[in-house]
Motif scaffolding. Structure first.
Motif, PDB file in Angstrom:
ATOM      1  N   GLU A 133     -33.111 -44.663  -3.847  1.00  0.00           N
ATOM      2  CA  GLU A 133     -32.949 -45.690  -4.872  1.00  0.00           C
ATOM      3  C   GLU A 133     -34.164 -46.614  -4.914  1.00  0.00           C
ATOM      4  O   GLU A 133     -34.629 -47.014  -5.987  1.00  0.00           O
ATOM      5  CB  GLU A 133     -31.683 -46.499  -4.594  1.00  0.00           C
ATOM      6  N   ILE A 134     -34.677 -46.944  -3.745  1.00  0.00           N
ATOM      7  CA  ILE A 134     -35.877 -47.787  -3.667  1.00  0.00           C
ATOM      8  C   ILE A 134     -37.076 -47.041  -4.240  1.00  0.00           C
ATOM      9  O   ILE A 134     -37.915 -47.617  -4.942  1.00  0.00           O
ATOM     10  CB  ILE A 134     -36.137 -48.213  -2.208  1.00  0.00           C
ATOM     11  N   ALA A 135     -37.150 -45.743  -3.939  1.00  0.00           N
ATOM     12  CA  ALA A 135     -38.252 -44.920  -4.443  1.00  0.00           C
ATOM     13  C   ALA A 135     -38.263 -44.892  -5.968  1.00  0.00           C
ATOM     14  O   ALA A 135     -39.318 -45.007  -6.603  1.00  0.00           O
ATOM     15  CB  ALA A 135     -38.140 -43.504  -3.878  1.00  0.00           C
ATOM     16  N   LYS A 136     -37.091 -44.742  -6.572  1.00  0.00           N
ATOM     17  CA  LYS A 136     -36.999 -44.721  -8.029  1.00  0.00           C
ATOM     18  C   LYS A 136     -37.464 -46.042  -8.629  1.00  0.00           C
ATOM     19  O   LYS A 136     -38.146 -46.082  -9.657  1.00  0.00           O
ATOM     20  CB  LYS A 136     -35.562 -44.430  -8.459  1.00  0.00           C
ATOM     21  N   ALA A 137     -37.112 -47.148  -7.989  1.00  0.00           N
ATOM     22  CA  ALA A 137     -37.485 -48.470  -8.494  1.00  0.00           C
ATOM     23  C   ALA A 137     -38.997 -48.667  -8.501  1.00  0.00           C
ATOM     24  O   ALA A 137     -39.542 -49.350  -9.370  1.00  0.00           O
ATOM     25  CB  ALA A 137     -36.817 -49.552  -7.646  1.00  0.00           C
ATOM     26  N   HIS A 138     -39.669 -48.051  -7.531  1.00  0.00           N
ATOM     27  CA  HIS A 138     -41.128 -48.199  -7.425  1.00  0.00           C
ATOM     28  C   HIS A 138     -41.884 -47.010  -8.019  1.00  0.00           C
ATOM     29  O   HIS A 138     -43.123 -46.992  -7.985  1.00  0.00           O
ATOM     30  CB  HIS A 138     -41.524 -48.376  -5.956  1.00  0.00           C
ATOM     31  N   LYS A 139     -41.135 -46.007  -8.482  1.00  0.00           N
ATOM     32  CA  LYS A 139     -41.736 -44.783  -9.021  1.00  0.00           C
ATOM     33  C   LYS A 139     -42.619 -44.107  -7.974  1.00  0.00           C
ATOM     34  O   LYS A 139     -43.748 -43.697  -8.243  1.00  0.00           O
ATOM     35  CB  LYS A 139     -42.540 -45.083 -10.291  1.00  0.00           C
ATOM     36  N   LYS A 140     -42.070 -44.024  -6.774  1.00  0.00           N
ATOM     37  CA  LYS A 140     -42.744 -43.387  -5.646  1.00  0.00           C
ATOM     38  C   LYS A 140     -41.807 -42.355  -5.036  1.00  0.00           C
ATOM     39  O   LYS A 140     -40.621 -42.294  -5.361  1.00  0.00           O
ATOM     40  CB  LYS A 140     -43.133 -44.439  -4.588  1.00  0.00           C
ATOM     41  N   THR A 141     -42.337 -41.540  -4.128  1.00  0.00           N
ATOM     42  CA  THR A 141     -41.499 -40.588  -3.410  1.00  0.00           C
ATOM     43  C   THR A 141     -40.841 -41.283  -2.220  1.00  0.00           C
ATOM     44  O   THR A 141     -41.275 -42.362  -1.786  1.00  0.00           O
ATOM     45  CB  THR A 141     -42.316 -39.395  -2.892  1.00  0.00           C
ATOM     46  N   ASN A 172     -51.491 -42.771  -0.791  1.00  0.00           N
ATOM     47  CA  ASN A 172     -51.258 -43.548  -2.006  1.00  0.00           C
ATOM     48  C   ASN A 172     -50.074 -44.500  -1.841  1.00  0.00           C
ATOM     49  O   ASN A 172     -49.078 -44.425  -2.566  1.00  0.00           O
ATOM     50  CB  ASN A 172     -51.031 -42.598  -3.189  1.00  0.00           C
ATOM     51  N   ILE A 173     -50.192 -45.403  -0.880  1.00  0.00           N
ATOM     52  CA  ILE A 173     -49.088 -46.320  -0.580  1.00  0.00           C
ATOM     53  C   ILE A 173     -49.537 -47.784  -0.558  1.00  0.00           C
ATOM     54  O   ILE A 173     -48.792 -48.659  -0.099  1.00  0.00           O
ATOM     55  CB  ILE A 173     -48.436 -45.975   0.775  1.00  0.00           C
ATOM     56  N   PHE A 174     -50.717 -48.047  -1.082  1.00  0.00           N
ATOM     57  CA  PHE A 174     -51.257 -49.405  -1.009  1.00  0.00           C
ATOM     58  C   PHE A 174     -51.320 -50.110  -2.369  1.00  0.00           C
ATOM     59  O   PHE A 174     -51.935 -51.160  -2.493  1.00  0.00           O
ATOM     60  CB  PHE A 174     -52.645 -49.369  -0.369  1.00  0.00           C
ATOM     61  N   ASP A 175     -50.656 -49.531  -3.381  1.00  0.00           N
ATOM     62  CA  ASP A 175     -50.649 -50.150  -4.702  1.00  0.00           C
ATOM     63  C   ASP A 175     -49.286 -50.747  -5.044  1.00  0.00           C
ATOM     64  O   ASP A 175     -48.994 -51.035  -6.204  1.00  0.00           O
ATOM     65  CB  ASP A 175     -51.059 -49.132  -5.778  1.00  0.00           C
ATOM     66  N   PHE A 176     -48.436 -50.914  -4.020  1.00  0.00           N
ATOM     67  CA  PHE A 176     -47.141 -51.555  -4.244  1.00  0.00           C
ATOM     68  C   PHE A 176     -46.681 -52.196  -2.929  1.00  0.00           C
ATOM     69  O   PHE A 176     -47.279 -51.975  -1.875  1.00  0.00           O
ATOM     70  CB  PHE A 176     -46.100 -50.535  -4.722  1.00  0.00           C
TER      71      PHE A 176
END
Length: 207
Positions: A133-141, A172-176
């Motif tokens: 659910e958190i991943a969907k909110a941030h559009k991440k895996t 790719n985890i430093f833009d959020f």
């Protein structure tokens, strides 16, 4: 470049030779980081192993020395008997086992916490609905959310990735940024039985 000292080579002289042989096989002059893999408390030679790493550093074979899977009581003994504090403690750390007390202790002693198996191993973390659910909110895996969680905890995750795509995704985890609520919700997933294969450093032996 990092390497580790296996439990079967904890005696002082053997540990010195093991470091040198490892460098020879790797074709290197020195290691950036060298770690004791497990304390193996029943055998009780981890202080000798630590003294060997200290000496290897003095000889220029290693730039920085640390440990893996050491509990506070193990590290306290190293410091008391040698006066040298590990630069890093690599521990099992993932949402099902967040190691809050160990992380806090490491930080208080200026020891970097590094996470092995940060995405879990042989468990269902990557299918965890709450993280999804958190991943969907941030559009991440889910993997990216977990790795970001590690970073915000102040730990250094070392995920295993064989494909270039996964390697790229892991970086790719430093833009959020996760919110305090999201961080707490992930931390709530931890449980006493969260260790992989019940590898408790207080009793586990590795050779």
């Amino acid at each position: 470049i990092t390497s580790k000292l296996p439990g079967r080579h904890h005696s002082y002289k053997e540990a010195i030779v093991t470091v040198q042989e490892s460098l020879f096989r790797a074709g290197l002059d020195y290691y950036d980081l060298y770690l004791i893999h497990w304390p193996n408390p029943r055998v009780d030679l981890y202080v000798e192993a630590w003294q060997a790493l200290i000496e290897s550093k003095k000889r220029g074979f290693i730039r920085s020395i640390g440990v893996c899977n050491f509990l506070p009581e193990h590290i306290e003994r190293l410091i008391k008997e040698t006066g040298v504090t590990p630069s890093i403690n690599q521990i099992e750390l993932h949402p099902y086992f967040n190691q809050e007390k160990q992380r806090k202790w490491n930080k208080e002693h200026n020891i970097v916490t590094q996470s092995w198996s940060p995405l879990g191993r042989a468990n269902s973390i990557l299918k965890e609905e709450k993280i999804g659910e958190i991943a969907k909110a941030h559009k991440k895996t889910i993997s990216q959310i977990i790795l970001r969680w590690h970073i915000q905890l102040g730990a250094i995750p070392i995920p295993k990735a064989t494909s270039k795509q996964h390697q790229s995704d892991n970086l790719n985890i430093f833009d959020f940024e996760l919110s305090d609520v999201e961080m707490k919700n992930i931390c709530k997933l931890t449980c006493k039985s969260g260790r992989t294969n019940n590898q408790d450093p207080a009793v586990y032996e590795e050779f």
